[in-house]
Motif scaffolding. Structure first.
Motif, PDB file in Angstrom:
ATOM      1  N   UNK A 196      -0.215  -4.061  -1.352  1.00  0.00           N
ATOM      2  CA  UNK A 196       0.960  -4.905  -1.084  1.00  0.00           C
ATOM      3  C   UNK A 196       1.861  -4.303  -0.020  1.00  0.00           C
ATOM      4  N   UNK A 197       1.988  -2.978  -0.041  1.00  0.00           N
ATOM      5  CA  UNK A 197       2.914  -2.375   0.910  1.00  0.00           C
ATOM      6  C   UNK A 197       2.202  -1.911   2.177  1.00  0.00           C
ATOM      7  N   UNK A 247       0.331  -5.019   3.325  1.00  0.00           N
ATOM      8  CA  UNK A 247       1.100  -6.250   3.438  1.00  0.00           C
ATOM      9  C   UNK A 247       0.561  -7.452   2.683  1.00  0.00           C
ATOM     10  N   UNK A 294       0.134 -10.189  -0.212  1.00  0.00           N
ATOM     11  CA  UNK A 294       1.081 -10.848  -1.105  1.00  0.00           C
ATOM     12  C   UNK A 294       0.726 -10.527  -2.565  1.00  0.00           C
ATOM     13  N   UNK A 295       1.656  -9.873  -3.292  1.00  0.00           N
ATOM     14  CA  UNK A 295       1.314  -9.458  -4.660  1.00  0.00           C
ATOM     15  C   UNK A 295       1.019 -10.643  -5.579  1.00  0.00           C
ATOM     16  N   UNK A 296       1.584 -11.785  -5.236  1.00  0.00           N
ATOM     17  CA  UNK A 296       1.406 -12.962  -6.090  1.00  0.00           C
ATOM     18  C   UNK A 296       0.035 -13.597  -5.912  1.00  0.00           C
ATOM     19  N   UNK A 341       7.612   7.198  -4.350  1.00  0.00           N
ATOM     20  CA  UNK A 341       8.905   6.536  -4.473  1.00  0.00           C
ATOM     21  C   UNK A 341       8.785   5.319  -5.394  1.00  0.00           C
ATOM     22  N   UNK A 342       9.718   5.219  -6.333  1.00  0.00           N
ATOM     23  CA  UNK A 342       9.724   4.098  -7.262  1.00  0.00           C
ATOM     24  C   UNK A 342       9.854   2.740  -6.585  1.00  0.00           C
ATOM     25  N   UNK A 343      10.311   2.751  -5.334  1.00  0.00           N
ATOM     26  CA  UNK A 343      10.403   1.474  -4.604  1.00  0.00           C
ATOM     27  C   UNK A 343       9.052   0.780  -4.503  1.00  0.00           C
ATOM     28  N   UNK A 344       7.991   1.586  -4.530  1.00  0.00           N
ATOM     29  CA  UNK A 344       6.659   1.018  -4.299  1.00  0.00           C
ATOM     30  C   UNK A 344       5.942   0.669  -5.600  1.00  0.00           C
ATOM     31  N   UNK A 378       5.652  -4.321  -7.119  1.00  0.00           N
ATOM     32  CA  UNK A 378       5.820  -5.582  -6.404  1.00  0.00           C
ATOM     33  C   UNK A 378       5.562  -6.734  -7.383  1.00  0.00           C
ATOM     34  N   UNK A 379       6.458  -7.715  -7.431  1.00  0.00           N
ATOM     35  CA  UNK A 379       6.369  -8.732  -8.486  1.00  0.00           C
ATOM     36  C   UNK A 379       5.098  -9.561  -8.358  1.00  0.00           C
TER      37      UNK A 379
END
Lengths: 430, 276
Positions: free
Chosen positions: A137-138, A141, A143-145, A283-286, A289-290
């Motif tokens: 996802x990161x 790129x 889309x996690x959905x 990093x917890x930011x990653x 992804x919803x």
């Protein structure tokens, strides 16, 4: 019992203050930390180590795929696998694997895996991970959905590309191709064995059972954390009426063998602490992804008795951040929690026997190199394991057939490989 | 009627909050919630990041003089799993257009915030007769490399409230499970709202809306929280420049990205004046 030698290919020279100075080993790890000339040596050491493992008699050698990752230098495991195909003769090669949704079109995976299978004479195990949030996802790129749906569709396309004899049109939800007809075609028919690394989701277990694929739980947190997952897996196999053939499953485990437990503690402390301290500094930011985690799995995580029973040791339904945050980073904790199994050959064999039987896994994917472990120690660990541990466990599960193992061409049919390495004659003469 | 304390910065003021009328329309086979409250000329609202797990004071302000109609976007609270069948930009835009019609908003004024702003702008661009006057609160849809919007999904959980609201409490209040809420389904619904937005906007929030702004004829009010930490203020100018119809930019002091949560009175007042 099968023993597979797995390399993550970690960058081995992250600075001592990496955790303090840098937010993440993954996704946005800074390019200034990467020295290509040092990495030249790392790659070559790592490939030496994989080849050495084959020489020592491991059942298979394994590589995997990560992106923008300081502990996994294989954005393309297929490149490494191809090189290994030329440098080994008998040993199966497990690519664990290609994250299907990242390839456009996904027939690229069918082609490259077929190439490896053909070059190696039918020694490929084809792994199809969804891929981590960081990778897919990161870094890529996606889309996690839609990631899982794309993954499943890509899987169908790859299998059809391997098995259909005539050119066909693929009219998918995400992929449309008018002319699918891959060249080359795999040696193994109808296709190489497919293994699926996954988290603890019921959907994945059911899918593996339906397709008759091997399910692998690849966690860095060892057998104690993995117990709840594998129990869940086998409970689901029971429900589906599948047998308990341990070769349906693979499990990742870090190991450090030495003459004595004390010596092992001393030898493997630095690389283990490097791995759990620096390599898992994400990093917890990653983390979440919803949509990456399905609602069914969220629900299971929120309500599961399994998770509650296993308490804090369980990783089920937890996000990456949560999993990384609560982990042990000192050698004593790492060993106590079972992330790394250490000891004398007898002690390690005894522990692994216990793990294999209690988790009922027939494929051990072993990390004998981790963190900044150098080639010398890696080879020591590898050889000691092959010579002193493996023979003690070899017969485990011999009553079961491993139906998910590569079926290579007969040795007599295969190409004769030259002795390596090829040095230009002029240089060799000097 | 239920009395609740208003914004904590005005503890003396109490505002009335009452539940809206709830109905459902079927969008792509999914039961989709439509809230309705008040009387007077119709005005629609399409929510921003996080959606509307509960009725908010901003909608009450609009309902004082208008019939407020609030259809849930697919995947947002009230929108079921409608997002799961929307695979591309065209799917999202067509679904929103149908939703506007099903909710009885054809030809009415339309307000869209954040994610809903990008979709409201699309509807106004492609179906000019569907929208009378338009108000966009920090809409998504554009992307400028030199000044990218924040990534709302690459966030630690504890950073989200202050990213979306000037006063983080306003976000927390929106998302706190009400008494009696299902402790498993409530958090899943909130994650689903975030997923739906991601499905539409991942990874950059660039829907290439810039290409369609020149089709927007409706007079358009562009509202921007002064402390918006998601969508740079310069994007207001880009919208104003691109839109064919008349437009006006209004900066809302004391508001973040979801300005309607931070400053419900100010935002409602500006919209009511614009659509009067």
């Amino acid at each position: 019992m099968k023993f597979m030698w797995f390399h993550l290919m970690p960058y081995t020279e992250l600075p001592d203050d990496f955790r303090e100075k840098h937010p993440s080993v993954w996704v946005d790890i800074h390019s200034s930390l990467f020295d290509p000339k040092r990495a030249h040596h790392m790659y070559n050491d790592f490939m030496d180590e994989l080849e050495y493992a084959a020489e020592c008699g491991f059942d298979a050698i394994c590589v995997n795929e990560h992106h923008s990752n300081g502990y996994g230098l294989m954005p393309s495991p297929n490149l490494i696998a191809t090189s290994l195909a030329r440098r080994t003769r008998e040993t199966p090669i497990c690519v664990m694997g290609n994250s299907l949704a990242l390839y456009n079109p996904p027939t690229r995976v069918a082609e490259e895996f077929a190439m490896i299978d053909v070059i190696s004479g039918g020694r490929l195990i084809a792994g199809f991970p969804v891929g981590t949030p960081m990778d897919t996802c990161f870094a890529y790129g996606q889309n996690p959905s839609m990631l899982r749906e794309r993954y499943l569709e890509a899987h169908d396309l790859v299998i059809r590309a391997w098995t259909e004899k005539d050119t066909f049109a693929f009219n998918g939800r995400f992929n449309q191709q008018r002319y699918v007809n891959i060249w080359p075609r795999p040696v193994q028919q109808p296709h190489p064995p497919v293994w699926i690394p996954g988290g603890g989701s019921v959907e994945t277990w059911r899918w593996c059972a339906e397709k008759d694929y091997v399910y692998c739980y690849l966690s860095y947190y060892g057998y104690k954390a993995g117990k709840a997952i594998m129990d869940g897996f086998w409970a689901e196999m029971d429900r589906l009426g599948k047998d308990r053939n341990p070769y349906r499953a693979g499990f990742l485990q870090f190991v450090g063998v030495a003459e004595t437990r004390e010596q092992a503690m001393e030898l493997y402390k630095e690389p283990a602490e490097y791995f759990y301290g620096r390599c898992l500094h994400v990093d917890g930011r990653w983390a979440t992804p919803p949509g990456y985690v399905t609602e069914a799995t969220q629900r299971a995580g929120l309500q599961s008795q399994v998770a509650k029973a296993a308490g804090s040791e369980s990783t089920l339904g937890k996000g990456t951040q949560e999993r990384f945050a609560g982990t042990a980073k000192d050698m004593q904790g790492i060993v106590d929690r079972g992330y790394v199994i250490i000891g004398s050959p007898d002690e390690v064999a005894e522990q692994l026997r216990e793990v294999a039987t209690s988790l009922n896994v027939g494929h051990f994917m072993l990390l004998l190199q981790y963190g900044n472990m150098n080639k010398e120690l890696t080879k020591y660990n590898t050889r000691l394991f092959a010579e002193k541990v493996m023979p003690k466990l070899k017969d485990l599960f011999s009553e079961w057939e491993d139906r998910w193992w590569p079926k290579p061409m007969a040795a007599a049919e295969r190409a004769v490989l030259p002795d390596f390495t090829a040095t230009p004659r002029a240089l060799a003469a000097e | 009627m239920l009395l609740r304390p208003a914004h904590p910065s005005n503890p003396g003021v109490r505002v009335s909050v009452s539940d809206p009328e709830v109905s459902f329309v079927e969008l792509n086979g999914v039961q989709t919630r439509v809230w309705r409250k008040g009387s007077g000329p119709r005005i629609g609202f399409l929510a921003g990041l996080g959606g509307l797990p509960r009725w908010i004071p901003f909608l009450d302000r609009l309902a004082e003089t208008r019939t407020v109609i609030v259809p849930s976007l697919p995947g947002f609270p009230g929108g079921g799993r409608g997002h799961a069948q929307l695979d591309d930009q065209l799917d999202w835009v067509v679904a929103t257009r149908r939703l506007v019609g099903l909710a009885g908003l054809d030809g009415a004024d339309l307000v869209g915030s954040s994610v809903g702003g990008a979709l409201a702008a699309e509807v106004a661009a492609l179906w000019p007769e569907a929208v009378r006057r338009l108000a966009l609160i920090a809409p998504f849809g554009l992307y400028e490399e030199a000044e990218p919007p924040a990534d709302p999904w690459a966030q630690r959980a504890d950073a989200v409230p202050a990213l979306l609201c000037a006063d983080p409490e306003n976000w927390r209040r929106l998302k706190a499970p009400p008494e009696g809420a299902n402790s498993i389904e409530w958090p899943i619904e909130q994650t689903r709202a975030s997923e739906a937005a991601a499905r539409f906007l991942w990874p950059l929030g660039n829907t290439r809306l810039a290409k369609r702004l020149p089709l927007i004829q409706a007079p358009t009010l562009l509202l921007w929280g002064e402390q918006d930490r998601v969508m740079p203020r310069s994007y207001a100018d880009r919208f104003a420049k691109g839109i064919a119809g008349p437009s006006e930019i209004r900066i809302i002091p004391g508001a973040g990205h979801l300005a309607e949560l931070d400053q419900p009175d100010e935002v409602a007042k500006a919209i009511l004046a614009w659509t009067a």
